[in-house]
Design a protein around this motif. Structure first.
Motif, PDB file in Angstrom:
ATOM      1  N   LYS A 186       0.806  -1.218   0.000  1.00  0.00           N
ATOM      2  CA  LYS A 186       0.000   0.000   0.000  1.00  0.00           C
ATOM      3  C   LYS A 186       0.840   1.268   0.000  1.00  0.00           C
ATOM      4  O   LYS A 186       0.356   2.336  -0.342  1.00  0.00           O
ATOM      5  CB  LYS A 186      -0.940   0.006   1.207  1.00  0.00           C
ATOM      6  N   SER A 187       2.094   1.163   0.419  1.00  0.00           N
ATOM      7  CA  SER A 187       2.948   2.344   0.495  1.00  0.00           C
ATOM      8  C   SER A 187       4.405   1.926   0.442  1.00  0.00           C
ATOM      9  O   SER A 187       4.743   0.743   0.606  1.00  0.00           O
ATOM     10  CB  SER A 187       2.693   3.110   1.793  1.00  0.00           C
ATOM     11  N   THR A 188       5.271   2.919   0.230  1.00  0.00           N
ATOM     12  CA  THR A 188       6.708   2.653   0.249  1.00  0.00           C
ATOM     13  C   THR A 188       7.129   2.140   1.614  1.00  0.00           C
ATOM     14  O   THR A 188       7.960   1.238   1.724  1.00  0.00           O
ATOM     15  CB  THR A 188       7.491   3.928  -0.094  1.00  0.00           C
ATOM     16  N   GLY A 189       6.549   2.714   2.667  1.00  0.00           N
ATOM     17  CA  GLY A 189       6.885   2.276   4.016  1.00  0.00           C
ATOM     18  C   GLY A 189       6.592   0.801   4.226  1.00  0.00           C
ATOM     19  O   GLY A 189       7.387   0.075   4.836  1.00  0.00           O
ATOM     20  N   ASP A 190       5.457   0.350   3.719  1.00  0.00           N
ATOM     21  CA  ASP A 190       5.105  -1.070   3.842  1.00  0.00           C
ATOM     22  C   ASP A 190       6.091  -1.939   3.057  1.00  0.00           C
ATOM     23  O   ASP A 190       6.465  -3.032   3.505  1.00  0.00           O
ATOM     24  CB  ASP A 190       3.690  -1.308   3.315  1.00  0.00           C
ATOM     25  N   ALA A 191       6.495  -1.461   1.872  1.00  0.00           N
ATOM     26  CA  ALA A 191       7.435  -2.219   1.044  1.00  0.00           C
ATOM     27  C   ALA A 191       8.780  -2.362   1.753  1.00  0.00           C
ATOM     28  O   ALA A 191       9.386  -3.442   1.768  1.00  0.00           O
ATOM     29  CB  ALA A 191       7.610  -1.531  -0.307  1.00  0.00           C
ATOM     30  N   VAL A 192       9.244  -1.268   2.345  1.00  0.00           N
ATOM     31  CA  VAL A 192      10.520  -1.306   3.058  1.00  0.00           C
ATOM     32  C   VAL A 192      10.429  -2.214   4.285  1.00  0.00           C
ATOM     33  O   VAL A 192      11.382  -2.933   4.613  1.00  0.00           O
ATOM     34  CB  VAL A 192      10.951   0.119   3.457  1.00  0.00           C
ATOM     35  N   THR A 193       9.284  -2.213   4.941  1.00  0.00           N
ATOM     36  CA  THR A 193       9.086  -3.102   6.098  1.00  0.00           C
ATOM     37  C   THR A 193       9.238  -4.563   5.684  1.00  0.00           C
ATOM     38  O   THR A 193       9.850  -5.373   6.402  1.00  0.00           O
ATOM     39  CB  THR A 193       7.693  -2.885   6.712  1.00  0.00           C
ATOM     40  N   GLU A 194       8.687  -4.910   4.511  1.00  0.00           N
ATOM     41  CA  GLU A 194       8.826  -6.277   4.003  1.00  0.00           C
ATOM     42  C   GLU A 194      10.290  -6.627   3.747  1.00  0.00           C
ATOM     43  O   GLU A 194      10.742  -7.742   4.008  1.00  0.00           O
ATOM     44  CB  GLU A 194       8.022  -6.429   2.705  1.00  0.00           C
ATOM     45  N   LEU A 195      11.038  -5.646   3.248  1.00  0.00           N
ATOM     46  CA  LEU A 195      12.458  -5.869   2.984  1.00  0.00           C
ATOM     47  C   LEU A 195      13.229  -6.060   4.287  1.00  0.00           C
ATOM     48  O   LEU A 195      14.047  -6.974   4.419  1.00  0.00           O
ATOM     49  CB  LEU A 195      13.032  -4.688   2.202  1.00  0.00           C
ATOM     50  N   LEU A 196      12.967  -5.203   5.253  1.00  0.00           N
ATOM     51  CA  LEU A 196      13.657  -5.292   6.541  1.00  0.00           C
ATOM     52  C   LEU A 196      13.379  -6.618   7.235  1.00  0.00           C
ATOM     53  O   LEU A 196      14.240  -7.156   7.943  1.00  0.00           O
ATOM     54  CB  LEU A 196      13.236  -4.128   7.442  1.00  0.00           C
ATOM     55  N   ALA A 197      12.179  -7.135   7.026  1.00  0.00           N
ATOM     56  CA  ALA A 197      11.798  -8.410   7.646  1.00  0.00           C
ATOM     57  C   ALA A 197      12.338  -9.608   6.881  1.00  0.00           C
ATOM     58  O   ALA A 197      12.214 -10.750   7.348  1.00  0.00           O
ATOM     59  CB  ALA A 197      10.279  -8.499   7.753  1.00  0.00           C
ATOM     60  N   GLY A 198      12.913  -9.356   5.710  1.00  0.00           N
ATOM     61  CA  GLY A 198      13.463 -10.451   4.915  1.00  0.00           C
ATOM     62  C   GLY A 198      12.435 -11.221   4.125  1.00  0.00           C
ATOM     63  O   GLY A 198      12.727 -12.293   3.586  1.00  0.00           O
ATOM     64  N   ARG A 199      11.217 -10.685   4.024  1.00  0.00           N
ATOM     65  CA  ARG A 199      10.160 -11.391   3.283  1.00  0.00           C
ATOM     66  C   ARG A 199      10.233 -11.122   1.775  1.00  0.00           C
ATOM     67  O   ARG A 199       9.618 -11.849   0.997  1.00  0.00           O
ATOM     68  CB  ARG A 199       8.783 -11.000   3.840  1.00  0.00           C
ATOM     69  N   VAL A 200      10.920 -10.066   1.378  1.00  0.00           N
ATOM     70  CA  VAL A 200      11.221  -9.815  -0.034  1.00  0.00           C
ATOM     71  C   VAL A 200      12.715  -9.537  -0.130  1.00  0.00           C
ATOM     72  O   VAL A 200      13.375  -9.221   0.864  1.00  0.00           O
ATOM     73  CB  VAL A 200      10.412  -8.638  -0.623  1.00  0.00           C
ATOM     74  N   GLN A 201      13.241  -9.632  -1.351  1.00  0.00           N
ATOM     75  CA  GLN A 201      14.688  -9.505  -1.499  1.00  0.00           C
ATOM     76  C   GLN A 201      15.147  -8.160  -2.053  1.00  0.00           C
ATOM     77  O   GLN A 201      16.350  -7.872  -2.073  1.00  0.00           O
ATOM     78  CB  GLN A 201      15.212 -10.635  -2.420  1.00  0.00           C
ATOM     79  N   ALA A 202      14.215  -7.328  -2.506  1.00  0.00           N
ATOM     80  CA  ALA A 202      14.627  -6.037  -3.049  1.00  0.00           C
ATOM     81  C   ALA A 202      13.490  -5.028  -3.030  1.00  0.00           C
ATOM     82  O   ALA A 202      12.310  -5.390  -3.008  1.00  0.00           O
ATOM     83  CB  ALA A 202      15.151  -6.198  -4.472  1.00  0.00           C
ATOM     84  N   VAL A 203      13.874  -3.767  -3.058  1.00  0.00           N
ATOM     85  CA  VAL A 203      12.938  -2.641  -3.134  1.00  0.00           C
ATOM     86  C   VAL A 203      13.632  -1.508  -3.879  1.00  0.00           C
ATOM     87  O   VAL A 203      14.829  -1.274  -3.695  1.00  0.00           O
ATOM     88  CB  VAL A 203      12.524  -2.148  -1.729  1.00  0.00           C
ATOM     89  N   THR A 204      12.875  -0.829  -4.732  1.00  0.00           N
ATOM     90  CA  THR A 204      13.339   0.441  -5.289  1.00  0.00           C
ATOM     91  C   THR A 204      12.502   1.503  -4.604  1.00  0.00           C
ATOM     92  O   THR A 204      11.279   1.494  -4.700  1.00  0.00           O
ATOM     93  CB  THR A 204      13.124   0.516  -6.811  1.00  0.00           C
ATOM     94  N   ALA A 205      13.162   2.404  -3.895  1.00  0.00           N
ATOM     95  CA  ALA A 205      12.430   3.393  -3.099  1.00  0.00           C
ATOM     96  C   ALA A 205      13.045   4.774  -3.270  1.00  0.00           C
ATOM     97  O   ALA A 205      14.251   4.912  -3.501  1.00  0.00           O
ATOM     98  CB  ALA A 205      12.455   3.002  -1.622  1.00  0.00           C
ATOM     99  N   ALA A 206      12.203   5.799  -3.172  1.00  0.00           N
ATOM    100  CA  ALA A 206      12.692   7.165  -3.253  1.00  0.00           C
ATOM    101  C   ALA A 206      13.672   7.416  -2.119  1.00  0.00           C
ATOM    102  O   ALA A 206      13.490   6.918  -1.000  1.00  0.00           O
ATOM    103  CB  ALA A 206      11.534   8.149  -3.179  1.00  0.00           C
TER     104      ALA A 206
END
Length: 324
Positions: A186-206
């Motif tokens: 839903k947001s960049t913050g949520d995407a980064v949270t997934e990355l920090l938790a190790g549930r995804v392997q990458a994010v492109t973020a502002a």
């Protein structure tokens, strides 16, 4: 007390009451300008809107209301502005994803280019590509190698279908000839949270949303997506420097009004925004958020929007992304 002394006193009280009433009426009639942020709180546009809102309100002697209308990659809130009266009282704080949506979504209720007029350019922000520390890669070349070794086995998160973080990564993977699964949030913050938790392997973020994680052991900063290195992270190489020559992805930020706004009203809003951007305090505030602020005329901004509209079509075509 004599009658002569009481009369002026009563007259003064009456005049004060009248003045207070007039002031109250004037305050009640203060113009309200609504800036719609088509993403949730904490997103790039939301942070920028709140960074300039108070000063813009004072410059226009108006009340600035920032309204978050998230959904469908920013198209829900943007559609609401497209339908609003072109009186300058309803604006959208848009970015690169605004035009991208026109090519990405099959049945938009509005035309991102024709249904809007550029009011004020705010600046530019770049993106960074982050990898999970669990992937054990140190740079972009190693990241591409790891992903290509297992096509489709790894995931990346974004701020949602059609968001800049979605297209930025999709275009990067296309240029690299690699495949990953897209996990829209839903947001960049949520995407980064997934990355920090190790549930995804990458994010492109502002840059604005991830500078605080530069020393976090859970993530690896791989590269900056702009044409040149960011002055906010000069030691971080660009993607082009990291093995994909010609790759560049960044985002403009600006205020758009519904098409049909009167030129005089557009110019008034533009002048107010430019005066706010000239304020050293605002410049410092935006710089701290990773935004390279710049004032432009309406004509200059509209020229940029035309070029970006054309570029967005090529970007979406190259990425192969599509949202039904």
């Amino acid at each position: 007390m004599s009658l002569a002394a009481r009369v002026p006193s009563r007259l003064s009280a009456l005049l004060l009451a009248i003045a207070a009433t007039c002031a109250g009426a004037a305050h009640a009639e203060q113009r309200v300008i609504r800036i719609v942020v088509p993403y949730g709180t904490g997103a790039v546009q939301d942070t920028i809107a709140r960074a300039i809102g108070d000063e813009l309100g004072r410059a226009l002697d108006s009340s600035i209301v920032i309204e978050n209308r998230a959904g469908a990659g920013g198209t829900v809130g943007t559609a609401q502005v497209a339908r609003a009266a072109p009186d300058g009282n309803t604006l959208v704080l848009a970015a690169a994803s605004h035009h991208i949506a026109g090519y990405l979504y099959k049945n938009l209720s509005y035309d991102p280019y024709k249904d809007f007029t550029g009011v004020a350019y705010l600046g530019n922000t770049g993106y960074v590509i982050l990898a999970s520390a669990g992937l054990k890669v140190a740079n972009t070349a190693e990241f591409i190698q790891a992903v290509k070794a297992k096509p489709g086995a790894y995931d990346y998160a974004s701020a949602g279908n059609g968001s800049a973080s979605h297209l930025g990564m999709a275009s990067f993977l296309s240029a690299a000839g690699a495949q990953m699964q897209h996990i829209p949030m839903k947001s960049t913050g949520d995407a980064v949270t997934e990355l920090l938790a190790g549930r995804v392997q990458a994010v492109t973020a502002a840059t604005i949303g991830v500078t605080g994680y530069r020393n976090d052991p859970r993530v690896t900063f791989l590269a900056y997506t702009g044409k040149q290195r960011s002055r906010f992270a000069p030691d971080l190489p660009t993607v082009a420097e990291s093995g994909l020559p010609g790759y560049a992805f960044d985002s403009w930020l600006g205020l758009l009004a519904p098409a049909g706004i009167a030129p005089a009203e557009r110019d008034k809003l533009n002048a107010a925004v430019n005066s706010v951007l000239a304020d050293p305090k605002v410049q410092a505030r935006l710089a701290a958020l990773g935004v390279e602020a710049e004032a432009r005329s309406p004509a200059q901004f509209q020229e940029l929007l035309k070029a970006d509209w054309d570029a967005a079509g090529k970007l979406v075509a190259a990425s192969g992304a599509r949202v039904e």
